[in-house]
Design a protein around this motif. Structure first.
Motif, PDB file in Angstrom:
ATOM      1  N   GLN A  26      -5.443  -5.132  11.213  1.00  0.00           N
ATOM      2  CA  GLN A  26      -5.731  -3.808  10.675  1.00  0.00           C
ATOM      3  C   GLN A  26      -5.888  -2.818  11.823  1.00  0.00           C
ATOM      4  O   GLN A  26      -6.716  -3.023  12.722  1.00  0.00           O
ATOM      5  CB  GLN A  26      -7.014  -3.815   9.845  1.00  0.00           C
ATOM      6  CG  GLN A  26      -6.834  -4.285   8.411  1.00  0.00           C
ATOM      7  CD  GLN A  26      -8.092  -4.085   7.601  1.00  0.00           C
ATOM      8  OE1 GLN A  26      -9.111  -4.719   7.848  1.00  0.00           O
ATOM      9  NE2 GLN A  26      -8.023  -3.198   6.634  1.00  0.00           N
ATOM     10  N   HIS A  61       0.840  -1.193   0.000  1.00  0.00           N
ATOM     11  CA  HIS A  61       0.000   0.000   0.000  1.00  0.00           C
ATOM     12  C   HIS A  61       0.878   1.247   0.000  1.00  0.00           C
ATOM     13  O   HIS A  61       2.006   1.247   0.500  1.00  0.00           O
ATOM     14  CB  HIS A  61      -0.909  -0.033   1.237  1.00  0.00           C
ATOM     15  CG  HIS A  61      -2.032   0.931   1.194  1.00  0.00           C
ATOM     16  ND1 HIS A  61      -1.917   2.219   1.678  1.00  0.00           N
ATOM     17  CD2 HIS A  61      -3.301   0.809   0.735  1.00  0.00           C
ATOM     18  CE1 HIS A  61      -3.066   2.845   1.530  1.00  0.00           C
ATOM     19  NE2 HIS A  61      -3.926   2.025   0.963  1.00  0.00           N
ATOM     20  N   LYS A  95       4.011  -6.412   6.068  1.00  0.00           N
ATOM     21  CA  LYS A  95       3.269  -5.207   6.413  1.00  0.00           C
ATOM     22  C   LYS A  95       2.744  -4.488   5.178  1.00  0.00           C
ATOM     23  O   LYS A  95       3.252  -4.633   4.074  1.00  0.00           O
ATOM     24  CB  LYS A  95       4.161  -4.250   7.214  1.00  0.00           C
ATOM     25  CG  LYS A  95       4.619  -4.814   8.551  1.00  0.00           C
ATOM     26  CD  LYS A  95       5.476  -3.790   9.290  1.00  0.00           C
ATOM     27  CE  LYS A  95       5.908  -4.318  10.657  1.00  0.00           C
ATOM     28  NZ  LYS A  95       6.719  -3.320  11.401  1.00  0.00           N
ATOM     29  N   HIS A  96       1.704  -3.698   5.420  1.00  0.00           N
ATOM     30  CA  HIS A  96       1.167  -2.744   4.456  1.00  0.00           C
ATOM     31  C   HIS A  96       0.721  -3.401   3.149  1.00  0.00           C
ATOM     32  O   HIS A  96       1.017  -2.904   2.058  1.00  0.00           O
ATOM     33  CB  HIS A  96       2.202  -1.645   4.162  1.00  0.00           C
ATOM     34  CG  HIS A  96       2.662  -0.913   5.368  1.00  0.00           C
ATOM     35  ND1 HIS A  96       3.944  -0.384   5.489  1.00  0.00           N
ATOM     36  CD2 HIS A  96       2.039  -0.626   6.537  1.00  0.00           C
ATOM     37  CE1 HIS A  96       4.071   0.199   6.663  1.00  0.00           C
ATOM     38  NE2 HIS A  96       2.928   0.065   7.321  1.00  0.00           N
ATOM     39  N   GLY A 131      -5.568   1.603   9.148  1.00  0.00           N
ATOM     40  CA  GLY A 131      -5.560   0.581   8.111  1.00  0.00           C
ATOM     41  C   GLY A 131      -6.956   0.261   7.612  1.00  0.00           C
ATOM     42  O   GLY A 131      -7.162   0.022   6.418  1.00  0.00           O
ATOM     43  N   TYR A 177      -5.648  -1.255   4.252  1.00  0.00           N
ATOM     44  CA  TYR A 177      -4.404  -2.010   4.213  1.00  0.00           C
ATOM     45  C   TYR A 177      -4.259  -2.738   5.551  1.00  0.00           C
ATOM     46  O   TYR A 177      -4.945  -2.439   6.525  1.00  0.00           O
ATOM     47  CB  TYR A 177      -3.198  -1.102   3.958  1.00  0.00           C
ATOM     48  CG  TYR A 177      -2.823  -0.197   5.113  1.00  0.00           C
ATOM     49  CD1 TYR A 177      -1.939  -0.616   6.105  1.00  0.00           C
ATOM     50  CD2 TYR A 177      -3.340   1.092   5.209  1.00  0.00           C
ATOM     51  CE1 TYR A 177      -1.589   0.216   7.167  1.00  0.00           C
ATOM     52  CE2 TYR A 177      -3.011   1.928   6.258  1.00  0.00           C
ATOM     53  CZ  TYR A 177      -2.140   1.482   7.234  1.00  0.00           C
ATOM     54  OH  TYR A 177      -1.803   2.294   8.282  1.00  0.00           O
ATOM     55  N   GLY A 178      -3.361  -3.730   5.573  1.00  0.00           N
ATOM     56  CA  GLY A 178      -3.176  -4.503   6.785  1.00  0.00           C
ATOM     57  C   GLY A 178      -1.850  -5.223   6.793  1.00  0.00           C
ATOM     58  O   GLY A 178      -1.067  -5.154   5.835  1.00  0.00           O
TER      59      GLY A 178
END
Length: 285
Positions: free
Chosen positions: A219, A126, A246-247, A223, A228-229
């Motif tokens: 999340q 993300h 991540k992300h 997030g 995103y998570g």
């Protein structure tokens, strides 16, 4: 009460006899008023039959507008029924919870897949992954721009040049982080999950799907707002090349993808085959 003169004496049981005769007297019935399921041949041998009588007809007393509402079947909307409808192959024809699978991997990813491996998708992180470099670049631009202007008014050319060089260095670092983000991919196949990153030094981490013992995603409130998570993968309590990623964007959709590949690979193959047939049909049309 005495008897009439010259008549027979009063019978003390006469009132009881008359009452018993009246109670056992059959009730006259007309045609069409017979109870449901009772015939003259076998009055109580068969028991009540609800298919013969008017039990559920429109003329029944409890089939009025108020009573009939309790017997109507439940109604479902088209959206609720969409998930239950299937095609000839048994696949759901309602709205999908997972996005269509990509056809081909990018040239960046294709080099890491062996010939018998089936590609399922790749994802860049993300854009929130770039928040720190972008904030540093923005702050450096304002700070060093102000400092350069102040030093230029003081006619300190050496320090002005140094401030510009520092700013160029910070911008170069930001550009490097953006390029590293672009080449950083999370990859899913029918055999494994992979993480590929690095520009000069390439790093390729993988974990077989068969060895994944636990998977979850987390999340934060931000997030959930930006979709995103962070994915956490466990493999039999051992150290692995990738444990926390991540992300990742669209974590719920990605979670469904991985779980479906782990537990229902036949469903994925069936959907891919159906999509391929639809494409051929469209091309033929």
């Amino acid at each position: 009460m005495g008897s009439a003169p010259g008549g027979p004496p009063d019978d003390p049981d006469e009132p009881d006899r008359a009452r018993r005769q009246r109670d056992t007297e059959p009730i006259p019935r007309t045609r069409g008023e017979e109870g449901p399921g009772y015939s003259d041949d076998a009055a109580f041998s068969r028991g009540p039959s609800y298919s013969d009588g008017p039990a559920y007809s429109e003329s029944a007393s409890y089939a009025s507008d108020e009573g009939r509402a309790g017997y109507l079947p439940p109604e479902f909307s088209e959206d609720e029924l969409a998930g239950l409808r299937t095609d000839a192959a048994g696949m759901p024809i309602g709205p999908r919870r997972v996005l269509p699978l990509e056809d081909e991997p990018s040239s960046l990813v294709a080099r890491y897949l062996f010939p018998t491996e089936r590609y399922r998708g790749e994802w860049k992180r993300h854009w929130i992954h770039l928040s720190t470099p972008l904030l540093i670049g923005t702050a450096a631009t304002f700070a060093l721009g102000y400092l350069s202007g102040f030093l230029a008014r003081q006619e300190v050319r050496g320090l002005t040049t140094a401030a510009v060089i520092v700013w160029l260095g910070v911008m170069g670092w930001v550009a490097w982080q953006i390029a590293d983000w672009y080449y950083d991919r999370f990859i899913l196949t029918n055999k494994r999950v992979m993480v590929v990153n690095g520009i000069v030094t390439r790093k390729v981490g993988m974990m077989p799907l068969l060895r994944v013992t636990d998977m979850k995603y987390e999340q934060s409130p931000l997030g959930r707002l930006l979709n995103y998570g962070t994915f956490v993968l466990e493999s039999a309590g051992q150290d692995q090349a990738l444990r926390e990623v991540k992300h990742l964007p669209n974590p719920n959709e990605l979670y469904l993808r991985v779980v479906e590949e782990m537990y229902e690979p036949q469903a994925v193959e069936a959907r891919l085959g159906k999509d391929a047939e639809d494409v051929k049909a469209d091309d033929g049309a």
